[in-house]
Design an enzyme around this catalytic site. Structure first.
Site, PDB file in Angstrom:
ATOM      1  N   ARG A  28       0.821  -1.223   0.000  1.00  0.00           N
ATOM      2  CA  ARG A  28       0.000   0.000   0.000  1.00  0.00           C
ATOM      3  C   ARG A  28       0.853   1.271   0.000  1.00  0.00           C
ATOM      4  NH1 ARG A  28      -5.589  -0.388   1.541  1.00  0.00           N
ATOM      5  NH2 ARG A  28      -6.295  -2.414   0.814  1.00  0.00           N
ATOM      6  N   ARG A  32      -3.116   6.907   0.982  1.00  0.00           N
ATOM      7  CA  ARG A  32      -3.606   8.106   1.670  1.00  0.00           C
ATOM      8  C   ARG A  32      -2.622   8.766   2.617  1.00  0.00           C
ATOM      9  NH1 ARG A  32      -8.767   4.892   3.359  1.00  0.00           N
ATOM     10  NH2 ARG A  32      -7.082   3.378   3.269  1.00  0.00           N
ATOM     11  N   ARG A  41      -6.559  11.785  -5.824  1.00  0.00           N
ATOM     12  CA  ARG A  41      -7.800  11.100  -5.473  1.00  0.00           C
ATOM     13  C   ARG A  41      -8.966  12.091  -5.407  1.00  0.00           C
ATOM     14  NH1 ARG A  41     -11.775   8.877  -3.373  1.00  0.00           N
ATOM     15  NH2 ARG A  41     -11.834   7.232  -1.809  1.00  0.00           N
ATOM     16  N   ASP A  78      -6.706  -2.532  -7.482  1.00  0.00           N
ATOM     17  CA  ASP A  78      -7.295  -3.171  -6.309  1.00  0.00           C
ATOM     18  C   ASP A  78      -7.611  -4.623  -6.637  1.00  0.00           C
ATOM     19  OD1 ASP A  78      -8.353  -2.204  -3.508  1.00  0.00           O
ATOM     20  OD2 ASP A  78      -9.734  -3.735  -4.237  1.00  0.00           O
ATOM     21  N   TYR A 154     -15.101 -11.018   0.019  1.00  0.00           N
ATOM     22  CA  TYR A 154     -15.791  -9.748  -0.278  1.00  0.00           C
ATOM     23  C   TYR A 154     -16.987  -9.969  -1.199  1.00  0.00           C
ATOM     24  CZ  TYR A 154     -11.843  -7.321   1.845  1.00  0.00           C
ATOM     25  OH  TYR A 154     -10.896  -6.864   2.734  1.00  0.00           O
TER      26      TYR A 154
HETATM   27  O1  CP3 Z   1      -0.030  -1.550  -2.521  1.00  0.00           O
HETATM   28  C1  CP3 Z   1      -0.304  -0.598  -3.300  1.00  0.00           C
HETATM   29  O2  CP3 Z   1       0.124   0.573  -3.133  1.00  0.00           O
HETATM   30  C2  CP3 Z   1      -1.116  -0.900  -4.535  1.00  0.00           C
HETATM   31  C3  CP3 Z   1      -2.494  -0.657  -4.411  1.00  0.00           C
HETATM   32  C4  CP3 Z   1      -3.429  -1.583  -3.673  1.00  0.00           C
HETATM   33  C5  CP3 Z   1      -4.678  -1.130  -3.197  1.00  0.00           C
HETATM   34  N1  CP3 Z   1      -5.372  -2.192  -2.738  1.00  0.00           N
HETATM   35  C6  CP3 Z   1      -5.129   0.263  -3.248  1.00  0.00           C
HETATM   36  C7  CP3 Z   1      -6.220   0.699  -2.360  1.00  0.00           C
HETATM   37  C8  CP3 Z   1      -3.352  -2.948  -3.395  1.00  0.00           C
HETATM   38  C9  CP3 Z   1      -2.212  -3.922  -3.632  1.00  0.00           C
HETATM   39  C10 CP3 Z   1      -4.606  -3.322  -2.806  1.00  0.00           C
HETATM   40  C11 CP3 Z   1      -4.934  -4.707  -2.430  1.00  0.00           C
HETATM   41  C12 CP3 Z   1      -6.132  -4.950  -1.637  1.00  0.00           C
HETATM   42  N2  CP3 Z   1      -7.366  -4.365  -1.753  1.00  0.00           N
HETATM   43  C13 CP3 Z   1      -6.232  -5.946  -0.655  1.00  0.00           C
HETATM   44  C14 CP3 Z   1      -5.140  -6.912  -0.267  1.00  0.00           C
HETATM   45  C15 CP3 Z   1      -4.042  -6.284   0.478  1.00  0.00           C
HETATM   46  C16 CP3 Z   1      -4.427  -5.765   1.833  1.00  0.00           C
HETATM   47  O3  CP3 Z   1      -4.102  -4.592   2.086  1.00  0.00           O
HETATM   48  O4  CP3 Z   1      -4.980  -6.514   2.617  1.00  0.00           O
HETATM   49  C17 CP3 Z   1      -7.539  -5.916  -0.138  1.00  0.00           C
HETATM   50  C18 CP3 Z   1      -8.105  -6.782   0.955  1.00  0.00           C
HETATM   51  C19 CP3 Z   1      -8.251  -4.906  -0.855  1.00  0.00           C
HETATM   52  C20 CP3 Z   1      -9.680  -4.530  -0.732  1.00  0.00           C
HETATM   53  C21 CP3 Z   1      -9.839  -3.135  -0.291  1.00  0.00           C
HETATM   54  N3  CP3 Z   1      -9.565  -2.036  -1.073  1.00  0.00           N
HETATM   55  C22 CP3 Z   1     -10.292  -2.674   0.966  1.00  0.00           C
HETATM   56  C23 CP3 Z   1     -10.689  -3.555   2.133  1.00  0.00           C
HETATM   57  C24 CP3 Z   1     -10.286  -1.282   0.924  1.00  0.00           C
HETATM   58  C25 CP3 Z   1     -10.781  -0.346   1.989  1.00  0.00           C
HETATM   59  C26 CP3 Z   1      -9.849  -0.259   3.122  1.00  0.00           C
HETATM   60  C27 CP3 Z   1      -8.915   0.882   2.924  1.00  0.00           C
HETATM   61  O5  CP3 Z   1      -7.695   0.675   3.092  1.00  0.00           O
HETATM   62  O6  CP3 Z   1      -9.423   1.960   2.611  1.00  0.00           O
HETATM   63  C28 CP3 Z   1      -9.786  -0.898  -0.342  1.00  0.00           C
HETATM   64  C29 CP3 Z   1      -9.562   0.480  -0.832  1.00  0.00           C
HETATM   65  C30 CP3 Z   1      -8.194   0.826  -1.299  1.00  0.00           C
HETATM   66  N4  CP3 Z   1      -7.399   0.040  -2.097  1.00  0.00           N
HETATM   67  C31 CP3 Z   1      -7.520   2.042  -1.046  1.00  0.00           C
HETATM   68  C32 CP3 Z   1      -6.288   1.983  -1.712  1.00  0.00           C
HETATM   69  C33 CP3 Z   1      -5.228   3.035  -1.796  1.00  0.00           C
HETATM   70  C34 CP3 Z   1      -8.082   3.215  -0.275  1.00  0.00           C
HETATM   71  C35 CP3 Z   1      -9.062   3.901  -1.180  1.00  0.00           C
HETATM   72  C36 CP3 Z   1      -9.076   5.373  -1.053  1.00  0.00           C
HETATM   73  O7  CP3 Z   1      -8.176   6.051  -1.586  1.00  0.00           O
HETATM   74  O8  CP3 Z   1     -10.033   5.867  -0.453  1.00  0.00           O
END
Ligand code: CP3
Length: 348
Positions: A28, A32, A41, A78, A154
């Site tokens: 990640r 943010r 964003r 994602d 999910y």
């Molecule tokens: O690692 C990176 O920088 C690449 C981007 C990336 C995102 N999601 C961006 C993201 C990666 C590799 C993921 C994988 C992901 N997504 C996983 C597996 C890895 C982990 O962290 O467990 C999972 C379970 C998800 C599903 C997901 N996406 C959730 C549960 C959420 C909400 C929780 C949160 O962190 O906000 C997201 C949203 C998400 N994916 C964001 C980002 C940057 C936040 C969205 C925003 O900008 O508001």
């Protein structure tokens, strides 16, 4: 920052060669905690708009590289783009996480598309091509997907849940319907990962964030076996594809995950037991991890101690320094800089 060497230390570790200074990136790392990410964003509208506009996805992928010169970039996307391409409704509500239409009965599963609409994923490939063009040749580019089990949690629940009860329940009560979801995800994930390699990814990571909630028998069936099939399916077409698995929370089941799936590396969470990892995991594959993201928020002496523990535990073998899970939005940037400096000054 321009690097002089074209060798990619991150890929060297995956190929079996320990590096004196462990390569480093963060799960990640685009997100943010970076003001420049929050700007993009806010202008883009929604999170999925960033994912599906190649110039924006490429830009936020490169932001942490410009700031920190990490050894790897991970494409900004994602794990839920696969359900989206399968025709499921997927939305991200600010502050609430993902929302999908729950796929929670055998009848609904019967109507699940077998094949994703890959034209919907073309922007991800385009973003990879853009990043590849701009990225320093010494820095690796990582593509990824969610592991079928985690993506299914999910899809079934329609949202994140504390213990993935809806998916676990469906796997017990309707194993055939649940297996259909998993099989569909396996086939489409193979194709998606191959597309990412063709678009310029150097390595792949399979995120099984919720692997740790499964009892051993279910872990073998729903986490290990689907991951093994994805690794096999990708390597059938691209034999030397480099693949990292992240079965978060697998604990004592990690050695069987490594032995069976065929991954080149495992990402480990911060609760991993060091001697088990060293003796039964790192002897076979590279290890990636495993700083507690909360230590990175805490900073100071607690951070230094936590970094030194990771290095003391694993840097004598093949290590890619990373966090045990994603960086949290409230993390101070100065603490990331402190971590990088300390890891890069390591001479083991
Ligand atoms: O690692 C990176 O920088 C690449 C981007 C990336 C995102 N999601 C961006 C993201 C990666 C590799 C993921 C994988 C992901 N997504 C996983 C597996 C890895 C982990 O962290 O467990 C999972 C379970 C998800 C599903 C997901 N996406 C959730 C549960 C959420 C909400 C929780 C949160 O962190 O906000 C997201 C949203 C998400 N994916 C964001 C980002 C940057 C936040 C969205 C925003 O900008 O508001």
């Amino acid at each position: 920052m321009t690097r002089k060497s074209v060798a990619k230390p991150f890929l060297e570790v995956l190929a079996g060669h320990r590096q004196k200074v462990p390569p480093i990136w963060m799960m990640r790392q685009a997100g943010r905690y970076l003001p420049e990410y929050r700007d993009v964003r806010a202008k883009a509208g929604g999170f999925l708009d960033v994912c599906f506009k190649p110039e924006l996805a490429a830009e936020v992928t490169l932001q942490p590289i410009r700031r920190f010169d990490f050894d790897a970039a991970i494409i900004f996307s994602d794990i839920l783009v696969i359900p989206y391409a399968l025709g499921r409704a997927v939305r991200f509500e600010i502050g609430e996480g993902p929302r999908l239409d729950p796929l929670n009965t055998p009848d609904k599963v019967a109507s699940l598309a077998a094949e994703a609409d890959f034209t919907k994923l073309e922007p991800v490939y385009e973003a990879l091509r853009c990043v590849r063009r701009e990225l320093d040749p010494g820095i690796a580019l990582i593509g990824f997907c969610g592991a079928p089990w985690t993506v299914a949690t999910y899809m079934v629940a329609g949202q994140g849940t504390p213990d993935q009860a809806p998916a676990r329940m469906m796997a017990y009560s309707h194993p055939e319907a649940f297996a259909k979801i998993i099989d569909t995800l396996i086939e489409n994930s193979i194709r998606y990962l191959l597309g990412q390699l063709q678009a310029g990814a150097d390595a792949l990571q399979i995120f099984d964030t919720w692997a740790g909630v499964l009892p051993p028998r279910e872990f073998a069936r729903w986490s290990i076996e689907p991951t093994r099939r994805i690794v096999e399916g990708v390597r059938e077409k691209i034999p030397h594809a480099r693949i990292i698995g992240f079965p978060r929370g697998a604990g004592a089941l990690l050695p069987s995950y490594v032995d069976t799936t065929g991954v080149d590396a495992v990402s480990i969470d911060w609760a991993a037991e060091p001697s088990l990892i060293r003796e039964r995991v790192q002897t076979k594959v590279a290890v990636q991890g495993n700083l507690d993201p909360l230590a990175l928020i805490a900073g100071g002496a607690a951070l230094d101690r936590a970094i030194d523990d990771v290095l003391a535990n694993y840097a004598s073998g093949r290590l890619i320094f990373n966090l045990g899970h994603g960086i949290l939005p409230e993390t101070p940037i100065a603490h990331v800089e402190r971590m990088l400096k300390r890891v890069r000054e390591y001479r083991g």
